[in-house]
Design a protein around this motif. Sequence first.
Motif, PDB file in Angstrom:
ATOM      1  N   LYS A 101       0.810  -1.220   0.000  1.00  0.00           N
ATOM      2  CA  LYS A 101       0.000   0.000   0.000  1.00  0.00           C
ATOM      3  C   LYS A 101       0.843   1.269   0.000  1.00  0.00           C
ATOM      4  O   LYS A 101       0.294   2.375  -0.047  1.00  0.00           O
ATOM      5  CB  LYS A 101      -0.948  -0.008   1.198  1.00  0.00           C
ATOM      6  CG  LYS A 101      -0.260  -0.136   2.540  1.00  0.00           C
ATOM      7  CD  LYS A 101      -1.294  -0.307   3.647  1.00  0.00           C
ATOM      8  CE  LYS A 101      -0.626  -0.486   5.006  1.00  0.00           C
ATOM      9  NZ  LYS A 101      -1.592  -0.669   6.079  1.00  0.00           N
ATOM     10  N   LEU A 102       2.181   1.129   0.065  1.00  0.00           N
ATOM     11  CA  LEU A 102       3.060   2.300  -0.005  1.00  0.00           C
ATOM     12  C   LEU A 102       3.126   2.811  -1.439  1.00  0.00           C
ATOM     13  O   LEU A 102       3.444   2.067  -2.363  1.00  0.00           O
ATOM     14  CB  LEU A 102       4.464   1.933   0.480  1.00  0.00           C
ATOM     15  CG  LEU A 102       5.548   2.992   0.259  1.00  0.00           C
ATOM     16  CD1 LEU A 102       5.318   4.207   1.154  1.00  0.00           C
ATOM     17  CD2 LEU A 102       6.945   2.417   0.506  1.00  0.00           C
ATOM     18  N   THR A 103       2.798   4.080  -1.626  1.00  0.00           N
ATOM     19  CA  THR A 103       2.992   4.733  -2.926  1.00  0.00           C
ATOM     20  C   THR A 103       4.293   5.514  -2.835  1.00  0.00           C
ATOM     21  O   THR A 103       4.356   6.582  -2.218  1.00  0.00           O
ATOM     22  CB  THR A 103       1.817   5.677  -3.246  1.00  0.00           C
ATOM     23  OG1 THR A 103       0.604   4.920  -3.216  1.00  0.00           O
ATOM     24  CG2 THR A 103       1.986   6.302  -4.621  1.00  0.00           C
ATOM     25  N   ARG A 144       7.632  13.132  -7.443  1.00  0.00           N
ATOM     26  CA  ARG A 144       9.092  13.127  -7.574  1.00  0.00           C
ATOM     27  C   ARG A 144       9.771  12.852  -6.233  1.00  0.00           C
ATOM     28  O   ARG A 144      10.741  12.115  -6.156  1.00  0.00           O
ATOM     29  CB  ARG A 144       9.561  14.464  -8.145  1.00  0.00           C
ATOM     30  CG  ARG A 144      11.040  14.529  -8.463  1.00  0.00           C
ATOM     31  CD  ARG A 144      11.378  15.801  -9.194  1.00  0.00           C
ATOM     32  NE  ARG A 144      10.953  16.981  -8.468  1.00  0.00           N
ATOM     33  CZ  ARG A 144      11.673  17.544  -7.477  1.00  0.00           C
ATOM     34  NH1 ARG A 144      12.838  17.016  -7.128  1.00  0.00           N
ATOM     35  NH2 ARG A 144      11.241  18.621  -6.870  1.00  0.00           N
ATOM     36  N   PHE A 145       9.258  13.445  -5.119  1.00  0.00           N
ATOM     37  CA  PHE A 145       9.949  13.277  -3.837  1.00  0.00           C
ATOM     38  C   PHE A 145       9.019  12.994  -2.665  1.00  0.00           C
ATOM     39  O   PHE A 145       9.481  12.864  -1.529  1.00  0.00           O
ATOM     40  CB  PHE A 145      10.799  14.514  -3.523  1.00  0.00           C
ATOM     41  CG  PHE A 145       9.994  15.769  -3.294  1.00  0.00           C
ATOM     42  CD1 PHE A 145       9.582  16.553  -4.359  1.00  0.00           C
ATOM     43  CD2 PHE A 145       9.641  16.167  -2.022  1.00  0.00           C
ATOM     44  CE1 PHE A 145       8.834  17.704  -4.148  1.00  0.00           C
ATOM     45  CE2 PHE A 145       8.901  17.309  -1.809  1.00  0.00           C
ATOM     46  CZ  PHE A 145       8.504  18.077  -2.875  1.00  0.00           C
ATOM     47  N   GLN A 146       7.696  12.860  -2.898  1.00  0.00           N
ATOM     48  CA  GLN A 146       6.760  12.628  -1.794  1.00  0.00           C
ATOM     49  C   GLN A 146       6.117  11.246  -1.912  1.00  0.00           C
ATOM     50  O   GLN A 146       5.604  10.890  -2.978  1.00  0.00           O
ATOM     51  CB  GLN A 146       5.678  13.715  -1.774  1.00  0.00           C
ATOM     52  CG  GLN A 146       6.216  15.087  -1.374  1.00  0.00           C
ATOM     53  CD  GLN A 146       5.149  16.163  -1.360  1.00  0.00           C
ATOM     54  OE1 GLN A 146       4.224  16.134  -2.176  1.00  0.00           O
ATOM     55  NE2 GLN A 146       5.275  17.134  -0.468  1.00  0.00           N
ATOM     56  N   ALA A 147       6.153  10.494  -0.821  1.00  0.00           N
ATOM     57  CA  ALA A 147       5.560   9.158  -0.769  1.00  0.00           C
ATOM     58  C   ALA A 147       4.413   9.164   0.245  1.00  0.00           C
ATOM     59  O   ALA A 147       4.390   9.980   1.168  1.00  0.00           O
ATOM     60  CB  ALA A 147       6.610   8.125  -0.375  1.00  0.00           C
ATOM     61  N   VAL A 148       3.474   8.213   0.058  1.00  0.00           N
ATOM     62  CA  VAL A 148       2.293   8.143   0.917  1.00  0.00           C
ATOM     63  C   VAL A 148       2.105   6.709   1.404  1.00  0.00           C
ATOM     64  O   VAL A 148       2.132   5.764   0.612  1.00  0.00           O
ATOM     65  CB  VAL A 148       1.028   8.617   0.165  1.00  0.00           C
ATOM     66  CG1 VAL A 148      -0.214   8.401   1.018  1.00  0.00           C
ATOM     67  CG2 VAL A 148       1.155  10.074  -0.244  1.00  0.00           C
ATOM     68  N   LEU A 149       1.897   6.566   2.733  1.00  0.00           N
ATOM     69  CA  LEU A 149       1.589   5.260   3.306  1.00  0.00           C
ATOM     70  C   LEU A 149       0.285   5.389   4.101  1.00  0.00           C
ATOM     71  O   LEU A 149       0.265   5.932   5.201  1.00  0.00           O
ATOM     72  CB  LEU A 149       2.714   4.779   4.233  1.00  0.00           C
ATOM     73  CG  LEU A 149       2.486   3.426   4.928  1.00  0.00           C
ATOM     74  CD1 LEU A 149       2.381   2.307   3.894  1.00  0.00           C
ATOM     75  CD2 LEU A 149       3.599   3.134   5.921  1.00  0.00           C
ATOM     76  N   ALA A 173      -4.291  12.043  -0.884  1.00  0.00           N
ATOM     77  CA  ALA A 173      -2.884  12.422  -0.732  1.00  0.00           C
ATOM     78  C   ALA A 173      -2.039  11.929  -1.907  1.00  0.00           C
ATOM     79  O   ALA A 173      -1.119  12.621  -2.361  1.00  0.00           O
ATOM     80  CB  ALA A 173      -2.341  11.874   0.583  1.00  0.00           C
ATOM     81  N   LYS A 174      -2.359  10.738  -2.429  1.00  0.00           N
ATOM     82  CA  LYS A 174      -1.602  10.210  -3.573  1.00  0.00           C
ATOM     83  C   LYS A 174      -1.762  11.096  -4.799  1.00  0.00           C
ATOM     84  O   LYS A 174      -0.826  11.301  -5.573  1.00  0.00           O
ATOM     85  CB  LYS A 174      -2.069   8.787  -3.897  1.00  0.00           C
ATOM     86  CG  LYS A 174      -1.663   7.759  -2.859  1.00  0.00           C
ATOM     87  CD  LYS A 174      -2.299   6.400  -3.153  1.00  0.00           C
ATOM     88  CE  LYS A 174      -2.046   5.422  -2.016  1.00  0.00           C
ATOM     89  NZ  LYS A 174      -2.712   4.118  -2.241  1.00  0.00           N
TER      90      LYS A 174
END
Length: 662
Positions: A418-420, A451-456, A444-445
């Motif tokens: 589920k990590l983007t 480029r530099f932001q991930a969402v969990l 949030a996704k």
Amino acid sequence: MTKKPSYSEESIKVLKGLEPVKERPGMYTRTDSPTHIIQEVIDNAADEALGGHATQIDVQIHPDHSITVRDNGRGIPTGLHPIEQIPVIELVFTQLHAGGKFNKKDGNGAYAFSGGLHGVGVSVTNALSTRLEVSVKREGKISRIVFAHGEVLEPLHEIGKCSPKDTGTEIRVYPDPKYFEQANYNLTELERLLRAKAVLLQGVSVSLTRHIKGQPENTAHTQTWHYPQGLRSYLADLLVNAQEIAPIFASENHISGSHEDFREGEGAAFALTWLEEGSCANESYVNLIPTPLGGTHEAGLKQATFNAVNNFINHHNLLLRGVKLQSDDVFSRVAFVLSARVLDPQFQGQTKDKLTNRDALKLVATVCADPLELWLNQNVEIGKKIADLAIKQAQARMRSVKKVEKKKGSGVAVLPGKLTDCESEDVRENELFLVEGDSAGGSAKLARDKRFQAVLPLRGKVLNSFEIHKDQLFGNAEIHDISVAIGVDPHGANDDVDLSGLRYGKIAILSDADVDGAHIQVLLLTLFYRHFPKLVANGNIYVAQPPLFRVDVNAQGKNKPARKLYALDENELKAILERLSSEKIRENGFSISRFKGLGEMNPDQLKDTTLHPDTRRLLQVQIPTQDTAHTETVFLKLMGKGEAASRRAWMEAEGDKAEGDI
């Protein structure tokens, strides 16, 4: 048995006039020293000069520790206010939110551009002073009024005559030392402030007179600042011992005529250069107000500089294969002085340390990019030196990323499904948002910068891990996913932990702005405090602050387009409504919405308010060294399983201070 305090109608206290300032001075000004309340008076004199009405600002520190600020501006009006029916000069010094800087957009205001917003500046100065004397030259008369502790001591009265052309204001302030940590002024800050006013107000002379300790009282030392070349000469003074690789470039550009996005007169003046090494001198101002914490205007200059240099590099085909330029590669060695003019500036807090207008970024980027790019192309050799420095910075950054990769173990953990994840491999730049719920995670996704932001996304509430042994943590799926995603194993405060696997420089908790969201925040903070203390100590943990309210303001004619304003809490909402009231917008001219959760925001709203680095609010989690024992005690009381009795006692003692979300 102690008697419990009663709670009745008589318990409610209403603070009137300047009482709120005396009760909570830290809400209105800095209380480390009286310097900031004097700055409020100096800023008013500077606003007169900014409008072209004053050419001289003089500040004098007297032996009795009082301070005088005088200018040759128009003088504060002394007649009766048409509605309040008391002298305007008395109103300005005794009422919060009274001033001439509200109605800027309708053309009837006394100031088109000013740092003042809320009309609380000099009234705060008055409230926190034992005595304040005001003399005004206006319309051929010299008038005087005196205050003591915020109250009128000597009513307004005429003390003499003067030439109708001789105008100005003189204010003498006696700060009350009981409101400040130290009674002495910060002379270094005061000198820097006055010198900056002279720089930013070409043609205006600024002076500071003070008595030197150990010398007779009738002798004084006067410093005078006057910069005929403005920002260019000021930056040259700041860089007197620096190694510059390019001459200083200076430009001033403002909007003229009608513009679809900005008002006439808005714009920016700046001077900048690039340094080979050493610390960069960077200063920024908005309507002459120093902004030591920067803000959106600095972000606009950064964007303009990157675009200009990047376009020059592409035009001359200077970029090496495999090198990708980022804005920090270009801007990290820039020394600059920036002065922005914004019609209606919005600051973070009354101390105005940081500009928060989102449109200021676009304004400064728009007016600064073209002249800088033109200068680079007119001076190709200088442009190539700057390009070479930026490319070397990019290569150094990419080498550092590869070093981190080599330190990683050969075993590869499977990242949570589920990590983007983000595209960048630069740990310093990467950000991970731990988001409450799948719905908010979906928004949030879409809102993130991939480029530099991930969402969990996290399902439900994380386990209370305060008393869980680190070997048992991975039994909880959410904690397991968090640990694998960030690339660091759980550890203790004294463990020798390897942080080379860390995948994100910023790990931000993003939850709803309600009670449940606050609970999730506490549970995650408990996890990081107890089992990832090195990340807290290194400053990797953050808390995002999404807004609770949105105010939709309808369009007010052709020149006033519709607006969306966001408020973090009830207090900010109240401030927005007061501002709309001052703009004479009726209640049917706007609507208020309360967000039930992050999932209710569309991606654009979430991006603007919570995710975009230039416009979001992101609080770094820190534990001061002197507060480690107190922090441990608080966590034990709130999260310990055997602490129900102490929690109940604490709630009985402190529960009335909580704000219920019912």
